[in-house]
Design a protein around this motif. Structure first.
Motif, mmCIF file in Angstrom:
data_model
loop_
_atom_site.group_PDB
_atom_site.id
_atom_site.type_symbol
_atom_site.label_atom_id
_atom_site.label_comp_id
_atom_site.label_asym_id
_atom_site.label_seq_id
_atom_site.Cartn_x
_atom_site.Cartn_y
_atom_site.Cartn_z
ATOM 1 N N TRP A 16 -49.664 -57.155 -22.742
ATOM 2 C CA TRP A 16 -50.063 -58.548 -22.882
ATOM 3 C C TRP A 16 -49.714 -59.357 -21.640
ATOM 4 O O TRP A 16 -48.647 -59.205 -21.053
ATOM 5 C CB TRP A 16 -49.425 -59.176 -24.121
ATOM 6 N N VAL A 17 -50.654 -60.220 -21.262
ATOM 7 C CA VAL A 17 -50.524 -61.075 -20.089
ATOM 8 C C VAL A 17 -50.806 -62.510 -20.524
ATOM 9 O O VAL A 17 -51.791 -62.774 -21.224
ATOM 10 C CB VAL A 17 -51.539 -60.655 -18.996
ATOM 11 N N ALA A 18 -49.931 -63.430 -20.123
ATOM 12 C CA ALA A 18 -50.143 -64.850 -20.409
ATOM 13 C C ALA A 18 -51.027 -65.445 -19.319
ATOM 14 O O ALA A 18 -50.808 -65.212 -18.134
ATOM 15 C CB ALA A 18 -48.812 -65.585 -20.456
ATOM 16 N N ASN A 19 -52.027 -66.221 -19.733
ATOM 17 C CA ASN A 19 -52.856 -66.997 -18.812
ATOM 18 C C ASN A 19 -52.173 -68.354 -18.670
ATOM 19 O O ASN A 19 -51.936 -69.035 -19.672
ATOM 20 C CB ASN A 19 -54.258 -67.198 -19.367
ATOM 21 N N LEU A 20 -51.864 -68.743 -17.445
ATOM 22 C CA LEU A 20 -51.153 -69.995 -17.204
ATOM 23 C C LEU A 20 -52.114 -71.093 -16.767
ATOM 24 O O LEU A 20 -53.174 -70.820 -16.211
ATOM 25 C CB LEU A 20 -50.066 -69.774 -16.147
ATOM 26 N N ALA A 21 -51.726 -72.343 -16.998
ATOM 27 C CA ALA A 21 -52.564 -73.502 -16.689
ATOM 28 C C ALA A 21 -52.931 -73.568 -15.207
ATOM 29 O O ALA A 21 -53.979 -74.104 -14.851
ATOM 30 C CB ALA A 21 -51.862 -74.787 -17.121
ATOM 31 N N CYS A 22 -52.095 -73.012 -14.345
ATOM 32 C CA CYS A 22 -52.344 -73.048 -12.900
ATOM 33 C C CYS A 22 -53.416 -72.045 -12.463
ATOM 34 O O CYS A 22 -53.856 -72.057 -11.321
ATOM 35 C CB CYS A 22 -51.047 -72.760 -12.152
ATOM 36 N N GLY A 23 -53.810 -71.142 -13.380
ATOM 37 C CA GLY A 23 -54.794 -70.119 -13.043
ATOM 38 C C GLY A 23 -54.176 -68.758 -12.759
ATOM 39 O O GLY A 23 -54.891 -67.777 -12.620
ATOM 40 N N HIS A 24 -52.853 -68.702 -12.665
ATOM 41 C CA HIS A 24 -52.165 -67.432 -12.462
ATOM 42 C C HIS A 24 -51.902 -66.760 -13.806
ATOM 43 O O HIS A 24 -52.107 -67.374 -14.857
ATOM 44 C CB HIS A 24 -50.837 -67.645 -11.722
ATOM 45 N N ASN A 25 -51.459 -65.514 -13.761
ATOM 46 C CA ASN A 25 -51.150 -64.737 -14.962
ATOM 47 C C ASN A 25 -49.729 -64.208 -14.870
ATOM 48 O O ASN A 25 -49.199 -64.028 -13.770
ATOM 49 C CB ASN A 25 -52.104 -63.543 -15.086
ATOM 50 N N GLN A 26 -49.125 -63.962 -16.027
ATOM 51 C CA GLN A 26 -47.782 -63.384 -16.059
ATOM 52 C C GLN A 26 -47.666 -62.438 -17.242
ATOM 53 O O GLN A 26 -48.007 -62.808 -18.365
ATOM 54 C CB GLN A 26 -46.738 -64.490 -16.175
ATOM 55 N N HIS A 27 -47.189 -61.216 -16.994
ATOM 56 C CA HIS A 27 -46.969 -60.267 -18.081
ATOM 57 C C HIS A 27 -45.900 -60.800 -19.029
ATOM 58 O O HIS A 27 -44.915 -61.394 -18.590
ATOM 59 C CB HIS A 27 -46.530 -58.899 -17.541
ATOM 60 N N VAL A 28 -46.120 -60.597 -20.319
ATOM 61 C CA VAL A 28 -45.150 -60.971 -21.356
ATOM 62 C C VAL A 28 -44.966 -59.757 -22.266
ATOM 63 O O VAL A 28 -45.289 -59.780 -23.439
ATOM 64 C CB VAL A 28 -45.574 -62.232 -22.141
ATOM 65 N N ARG A 29 -44.419 -58.692 -21.686
ATOM 66 C CA ARG A 29 -44.254 -57.427 -22.402
ATOM 67 C C ARG A 29 -43.110 -57.499 -23.408
ATOM 68 O O ARG A 29 -42.144 -58.223 -23.212
ATOM 69 C CB ARG A 29 -43.965 -56.310 -21.415
ATOM 70 N N HIS A 30 -43.258 -56.703 -24.465
ATOM 71 C CA HIS A 30 -42.168 -56.473 -25.416
ATOM 72 C C HIS A 30 -41.684 -55.057 -25.168
ATOM 73 O O HIS A 30 -42.277 -54.086 -25.627
ATOM 74 C CB HIS A 30 -42.667 -56.643 -26.852
ATOM 75 N N THR A 31 -40.628 -54.925 -24.368
ATOM 76 C CA THR A 31 -40.086 -53.617 -24.011
ATOM 77 C C THR A 31 -38.569 -53.624 -24.193
ATOM 78 O O THR A 31 -37.822 -53.665 -23.214
ATOM 79 C CB THR A 31 -40.440 -53.241 -22.557
ATOM 80 N N PRO A 32 -38.109 -53.637 -25.462
ATOM 81 C CA PRO A 32 -36.664 -53.657 -25.696
ATOM 82 C C PRO A 32 -36.000 -52.444 -25.071
ATOM 83 O O PRO A 32 -36.622 -51.392 -24.988
ATOM 84 C CB PRO A 32 -36.546 -53.605 -27.219
ATOM 85 N N PRO A 33 -34.785 -52.546 -24.608
ATOM 86 C CA PRO A 33 -33.894 -53.709 -24.669
ATOM 87 C C PRO A 33 -34.046 -54.649 -23.485
ATOM 88 O O PRO A 33 -33.389 -55.676 -23.417
ATOM 89 C CB PRO A 33 -32.505 -53.077 -24.664
ATOM 90 N N TRP A 34 -34.926 -54.332 -22.524
ATOM 91 C CA TRP A 34 -35.060 -55.164 -21.322
ATOM 92 C C TRP A 34 -35.747 -56.487 -21.607
ATOM 93 O O TRP A 34 -35.327 -57.521 -21.101
ATOM 94 C CB TRP A 34 -35.803 -54.400 -20.233
ATOM 95 N N GLN A 35 -36.818 -56.468 -22.341
ATOM 96 C CA GLN A 35 -37.556 -57.691 -22.667
ATOM 97 C C GLN A 35 -37.821 -57.681 -24.163
ATOM 98 O O GLN A 35 -38.545 -56.825 -24.671
ATOM 99 C CB GLN A 35 -38.874 -57.757 -21.886
ATOM 100 N N ASN A 36 -37.246 -58.631 -24.862
ATOM 101 C CA ASN A 36 -37.371 -58.690 -26.314
ATOM 102 C C ASN A 36 -38.325 -59.823 -26.695
ATOM 103 O O ASN A 36 -37.916 -60.970 -26.843
ATOM 104 C CB ASN A 36 -35.990 -58.883 -26.953
ATOM 105 N N ARG A 37 -39.595 -59.487 -26.808
ATOM 106 C CA ARG A 37 -40.636 -60.474 -27.139
ATOM 107 C C ARG A 37 -41.514 -59.951 -28.271
ATOM 108 O O ARG A 37 -42.718 -59.724 -28.087
ATOM 109 C CB ARG A 37 -41.487 -60.759 -25.906
ATOM 110 N N PRO A 38 -40.960 -59.768 -29.470
ATOM 111 C CA PRO A 38 -41.765 -59.246 -30.570
ATOM 112 C C PRO A 38 -42.929 -60.161 -30.947
ATOM 113 O O PRO A 38 -43.928 -59.699 -31.493
ATOM 114 C CB PRO A 38 -40.766 -59.094 -31.716
ATOM 115 N N TRP A 39 -42.827 -61.434 -30.611
ATOM 116 C CA TRP A 39 -43.895 -62.389 -30.936
ATOM 117 C C TRP A 39 -45.211 -62.031 -30.255
ATOM 118 O O TRP A 39 -46.279 -62.380 -30.746
ATOM 119 C CB TRP A 39 -43.479 -63.817 -30.558
ATOM 120 N N VAL A 40 -45.159 -61.317 -29.129
ATOM 121 C CA VAL A 40 -46.380 -61.007 -28.394
ATOM 122 C C VAL A 40 -47.239 -59.971 -29.125
ATOM 123 O O VAL A 40 -48.433 -59.834 -28.848
ATOM 124 C CB VAL A 40 -46.052 -60.549 -26.951
ATOM 125 N N LEU A 41 -46.660 -59.276 -30.099
ATOM 126 C CA LEU A 41 -47.371 -58.202 -30.796
ATOM 127 C C LEU A 41 -48.342 -58.692 -31.864
ATOM 128 O O LEU A 41 -49.183 -57.926 -32.327
ATOM 129 C CB LEU A 41 -46.354 -57.244 -31.428
#
Length: 65
Positions: A16-41
């Protein structure tokens, strides 16, 4: 620089990649234990994050160059 999330998409590797208002993108991975973002699923989880501000490193780089 802080930018609002305006949408999401999947990249070529199904991350998953977030589209930002500026036109850029940023990954929002859920890869525990490094990145805990279960909401992205889930669609509901992603929808709840619309409008949330993320730090855009590309905007920061553009300002500093």
């Amino acid at each position: 620089m802080q930018q609002a999330i305006i949408g999401f998409h999947l990249d070529d590797e199904n991350h998953w990649v977030a589209n930002l208002a500026c036109g850029h993108n940023q990954h929002v991975r859920h890869t525990p234990p490094w990145q805990n973002r279960p909401w992205v699923l889930t669609e509901d989880g992603r929808n709840e994050k619309l409008g949330v501000m993320l730090e855009c490193k590309l905007c920061d780089d553009e300002l500093n160059n």
